[in-house]
Design a protein around this motif. Sequence first.
Motif, PDB file in Angstrom:
ATOM      1  N   PHE A 422      69.639  38.530  15.108  1.00 47.30           N
ATOM      2  CA  PHE A 422      69.220  38.429  16.506  1.00 47.30           C
ATOM      3  C   PHE A 422      67.701  38.465  16.625  1.00 47.30           C
ATOM      4  O   PHE A 422      67.099  37.714  17.398  1.00 47.30           O
ATOM      5  N   ALA A 423      67.055  39.334  15.822  1.00 47.01           N
ATOM      6  CA  ALA A 423      65.591  39.427  15.870  1.00 47.01           C
ATOM      7  C   ALA A 423      64.945  38.108  15.463  1.00 47.01           C
ATOM      8  O   ALA A 423      63.957  37.665  16.073  1.00 47.01           O
ATOM      9  N   LEU A 424      65.495  37.453  14.448  1.00 45.35           N
ATOM     10  CA  LEU A 424      64.932  36.177  13.996  1.00 45.35           C
ATOM     11  C   LEU A 424      65.183  35.068  15.004  1.00 45.35           C
ATOM     12  O   LEU A 424      64.323  34.212  15.234  1.00 45.35           O
ATOM     13  N   ARG A 425      66.365  35.075  15.630  1.00 43.62           N
ATOM     14  CA  ARG A 425      66.665  34.061  16.647  1.00 43.62           C
ATOM     15  C   ARG A 425      65.772  34.220  17.874  1.00 43.62           C
ATOM     16  O   ARG A 425      65.343  33.244  18.487  1.00 43.62           O
ATOM     17  N   ALA A 426      65.525  35.497  18.248  1.00 46.06           N
ATOM     18  CA  ALA A 426      64.765  35.775  19.464  1.00 46.06           C
ATOM     19  C   ALA A 426      63.261  35.667  19.260  1.00 46.06           C
ATOM     20  O   ALA A 426      62.493  35.783  20.216  1.00 46.06           O
ATOM     21  N   GLY A 427      62.830  35.457  18.017  1.00 44.99           N
ATOM     22  CA  GLY A 427      61.412  35.353  17.734  1.00 44.99           C
ATOM     23  C   GLY A 427      60.729  36.686  17.532  1.00 44.99           C
ATOM     24  O   GLY A 427      59.502  36.764  17.522  1.00 44.99           O
ATOM     25  N   ASN A 428      61.533  37.745  17.340  1.00 48.26           N
ATOM     26  CA  ASN A 428      60.956  39.073  17.113  1.00 48.26           C
ATOM     27  C   ASN A 428      60.691  39.287  15.624  1.00 48.26           C
ATOM     28  O   ASN A 428      61.251  40.162  14.982  1.00 48.26           O
ATOM     29  N   TRP A 429      59.830  38.436  15.081  1.00 51.11           N
ATOM     30  CA  TRP A 429      59.491  38.552  13.672  1.00 51.11           C
ATOM     31  C   TRP A 429      57.980  38.470  13.522  1.00 51.11           C
ATOM     32  O   TRP A 429      57.271  37.974  14.387  1.00 51.11           O
ATOM     33  N   ASN A 430      57.501  39.030  12.425  1.00 49.28           N
ATOM     34  CA  ASN A 430      56.067  39.078  12.199  1.00 49.28           C
ATOM     35  C   ASN A 430      55.754  38.583  10.792  1.00 49.28           C
ATOM     36  O   ASN A 430      56.637  38.041  10.108  1.00 49.28           O
ATOM     37  N   GLU A 431      54.531  38.775  10.350  1.00 50.52           N
ATOM     38  CA  GLU A 431      54.130  38.279   9.038  1.00 50.52           C
ATOM     39  C   GLU A 431      54.984  38.874   7.926  1.00 50.52           C
ATOM     40  O   GLU A 431      55.307  38.208   6.947  1.00 50.52           O
ATOM     41  N   GLY A 432      55.385  40.134   8.088  1.00 52.47           N
ATOM     42  CA  GLY A 432      56.185  40.793   7.059  1.00 52.47           C
ATOM     43  C   GLY A 432      57.591  40.250   6.934  1.00 52.47           C
ATOM     44  O   GLY A 432      58.197  40.310   5.859  1.00 52.47           O
ATOM     45  N   THR A 433      58.137  39.721   8.023  1.00 52.67           N
ATOM     46  CA  THR A 433      59.507  39.193   7.992  1.00 52.67           C
ATOM     47  C   THR A 433      59.545  37.669   8.112  1.00 52.67           C
ATOM     48  O   THR A 433      60.616  37.089   8.245  1.00 52.67           O
ATOM     49  N   ALA A 434      58.369  37.020   8.050  1.00 52.98           N
ATOM     50  CA  ALA A 434      58.322  35.558   8.195  1.00 52.98           C
ATOM     51  C   ALA A 434      59.126  34.862   7.107  1.00 52.98           C
ATOM     52  O   ALA A 434      59.767  33.834   7.358  1.00 52.98           O
ATOM     53  N   ASN A 435      59.097  35.426   5.874  1.00 55.49           N
ATOM     54  CA  ASN A 435      59.838  34.771   4.790  1.00 55.49           C
ATOM     55  C   ASN A 435      61.337  34.802   5.051  1.00 55.49           C
ATOM     56  O   ASN A 435      62.074  33.926   4.597  1.00 55.49           O
ATOM     57  N   PHE A 436      61.844  35.827   5.795  1.00 59.75           N
ATOM     58  CA  PHE A 436      63.258  35.859   6.158  1.00 59.75           C
ATOM     59  C   PHE A 436      63.598  34.690   7.079  1.00 59.75           C
ATOM     60  O   PHE A 436      64.634  34.047   6.943  1.00 59.75           O
ATOM     61  N   ARG A 437      62.716  34.441   8.045  1.00 61.84           N
ATOM     62  CA  ARG A 437      62.966  33.342   8.978  1.00 61.84           C
ATOM     63  C   ARG A 437      62.847  31.991   8.280  1.00 61.84           C
ATOM     64  O   ARG A 437      63.698  31.116   8.448  1.00 61.84           O
ATOM     65  N   HIS A 438      61.773  31.814   7.494  1.00 61.42           N
ATOM     66  CA  HIS A 438      61.563  30.540   6.806  1.00 61.42           C
ATOM     67  C   HIS A 438      62.691  30.229   5.824  1.00 61.42           C
ATOM     68  O   HIS A 438      63.057  29.069   5.636  1.00 61.42           O
ATOM     69  N   GLY A 439      63.254  31.259   5.197  1.00 64.93           N
ATOM     70  CA  GLY A 439      64.213  31.034   4.116  1.00 64.93           C
ATOM     71  C   GLY A 439      65.665  31.062   4.513  1.00 64.93           C
ATOM     72  O   GLY A 439      66.542  30.929   3.658  1.00 64.93           O
ATOM     73  N   THR A 440      65.961  31.234   5.801  1.00 64.57           N
ATOM     74  CA  THR A 440      67.353  31.262   6.253  1.00 64.57           C
ATOM     75  C   THR A 440      67.549  30.274   7.395  1.00 64.57           C
ATOM     76  O   THR A 440      66.589  29.801   8.005  1.00 64.57           O
ATOM     77  N   HIS A 441      68.799  29.984   7.703  1.00 65.45           N
ATOM     78  CA  HIS A 441      69.120  29.081   8.806  1.00 65.45           C
ATOM     79  C   HIS A 441      70.168  29.751   9.691  1.00 65.45           C
ATOM     80  O   HIS A 441      71.117  30.369   9.187  1.00 65.45           O
ATOM     81  N   HIS A 442      70.013  29.617  10.985  1.00 66.94           N
ATOM     82  CA  HIS A 442      70.865  30.374  11.912  1.00 66.94           C
ATOM     83  C   HIS A 442      72.352  30.025  11.802  1.00 66.94           C
ATOM     84  O   HIS A 442      73.201  30.836  12.152  1.00 66.94           O
ATOM     85  N   LEU A 443      72.697  28.835  11.310  1.00 69.31           N
ATOM     86  CA  LEU A 443      74.107  28.455  11.221  1.00 69.31           C
ATOM     87  C   LEU A 443      74.847  29.170  10.098  1.00 69.31           C
ATOM     88  O   LEU A 443      76.069  29.259  10.124  1.00 69.31           O
ATOM     89  N   ARG A 444      74.106  29.677   9.092  1.00 70.35           N
ATOM     90  CA  ARG A 444      74.784  30.311   7.963  1.00 70.35           C
ATOM     91  C   ARG A 444      74.133  31.635   7.566  1.00 70.35           C
ATOM     92  O   ARG A 444      74.375  32.154   6.502  1.00 70.35           O
ATOM     93  N   ARG A 445      73.310  32.171   8.449  1.00 68.27           N
ATOM     94  CA  ARG A 445      72.586  33.398   8.151  1.00 68.27           C
ATOM     95  C   ARG A 445      73.473  34.619   8.395  1.00 68.27           C
ATOM     96  O   ARG A 445      74.303  34.640   9.310  1.00 68.27           O
ATOM     97  N   GLY A 446      73.293  35.658   7.581  1.00 71.34           N
ATOM     98  CA  GLY A 446      74.008  36.907   7.790  1.00 71.34           C
ATOM     99  C   GLY A 446      73.470  37.655   8.993  1.00 71.34           C
ATOM    100  O   GLY A 446      72.435  37.305   9.568  1.00 71.34           O
ATOM    101  N   ASP A 447      74.176  38.716   9.392  1.00 72.88           N
ATOM    102  CA  ASP A 447      73.734  39.520  10.534  1.00 72.88           C
ATOM    103  C   ASP A 447      72.588  40.446  10.146  1.00 72.88           C
ATOM    104  O   ASP A 447      71.731  40.752  10.975  1.00 72.88           O
ATOM    105  N   LEU A 448      72.566  40.887   8.878  1.00 72.57           N
ATOM    106  CA  LEU A 448      71.488  41.714   8.361  1.00 72.57           C
ATOM    107  C   LEU A 448      70.903  41.035   7.139  1.00 72.57           C
ATOM    108  O   LEU A 448      71.639  40.568   6.270  1.00 72.57           O
TER     109      LEU A 448
END
Length: 527
Positions: A422-448
């Motif tokens: 939810f944090a990644l979908r809502a844009g609640n990410w920062n430099e420390g978690t940017a690699n999580f967003r860049h490396g995953t896709h919302h259609l197949r991403r886990g909840d944690l």
Amino acid sequence: MRRLLTSLIAILAVTNIEAQERVPKLVVCITVDQLRGDYMEYFYQTFGEKGFKRLMNDGIVYNNIRFEFSNIDQASAFATLFTGSNPTFHGITGNSFYDFDTHKEVSVLYDPDYLGNYTRENYSPKKLLASTIGDELKIASKGRSDVYAIAPEPESAILAAGHAANGAFWIDDLNGKWATTTYYKGLPWYVDWYNSGPESLSSRLDQIVWAPVLPLETYQAFPYVLDEIPFQYSFTEKTIDCYPRLKTSPFVNKEINRLALQFIEYGAFGTRACPDLLSITYYAGNYYTLMDKEYTREIQDLYYQLDQDIAELIEAIDKKIGLNNTLIVFTGSGYYKSIENYPEGLLLNGGHFHPKRCVALLNMYLMALYGQKQWVTGYYNGQVYLNRKTIEDEKLDLEMIQNKAAEFVLQFSGVQHVTTDFALRAGNWNEGTANFRHGTHHLRRGDLIIELQPGWKINYEIPGEKVQVVRNNAVITPLVFMGNGLKPQHIYREVKATEIAPTVTHVLRIRPPNASHSLPLPELMRK
């Protein structure tokens, strides 16, 4: 005299600009799977003048490319290189994903709608959600350009080729033939001839023996090699996994060249009105049985032979099409596969993270909060998947449960950070978690999405399977553009992997892939 000199300088300047602005007749993308730039430096003295050294001396050389996400593997790397976008846009987060309904790991390329040619596998590029360099070239040329990809594995072949390519070819693990999928309609006669004739890999397999090409004392890059015994490996169809073994030896690169040279000789590249594209993948990783050994003579011998294979390919391109008419793009896949093995009794930091225990304890915690239900579906590739159907049926707030679960998992020993879908979908990410967003896709991403501390071991508690050790070191991956009138230049600046595709399309004077957000590299833009 002064006017004459001025005129000559002006002519030379215009000629140089025209050379750099020329649209190539052929683009050859040479991508070396698991290439290490530090190994190229360590083994440099063994190389000839026409392979690695020619690339580094005659091209525009960037010291390193950087992928903006972690857990890079072959599929995610090649999709990123050829789409100019990260997994959050192109959708390829790894070689495979886990189907929790069937409890099976599934190839990201699996597509039951298409049969295989010379393989039992059913593959297509349909799960790739963005266009590639080849796709845009096909669109611009209205299908007149030829686009082919040749690689040891289907992931690198298909994802480099894209959706609209004429063909993608890889070596099948069971029969050693050059395989493809019926998704692509182009099967040149020389591929059929190669597979069924005396040149086929299966016909020559018994004659292939891997032994050191150079004297053992030549391979002195690592002072950690203890044995002085020359290695020797043979490949026969009676050997278990004979073709996967061969595909991690220097001979796989020779097989790549055998087919690539057929395409260069008979493919009529560079003769059409529109440019063509040929993607070639080599291998530069550890040998099949040596994944737990970092410092070997085998890897030095592999690089020595790969240097010769690259020289042979460049020479063939120059002879048939001409380097002035060809843009060569050389780089690696940004990761390196190995298994860490420590001497007995050696004390290091870290401990064991047990995904099964994590899932069980998290489920018990959520049961205590929300009732006796199966709240957690499972764990895969550093991600925890919640049972969303149960959460929906119980009319609970998914964001709240994700946050509660993240707070709980963060208390586990060895866990560095946890973020939520939810944090990644809502844009609640920062430099420390940017690699999580860049490396995953919302259609197949886990909840944690879980990040472990370096040195910790992921123990899946599967008998016979070695634990995975978390290590965050980057792999130096050079990038080289050579040919097409380009002048040699060394750029000591790190560039993003996503900048390569829009740079190639800029040189081709076509649109960048549709998910690309990066600009072309300025050194290859019109001055």
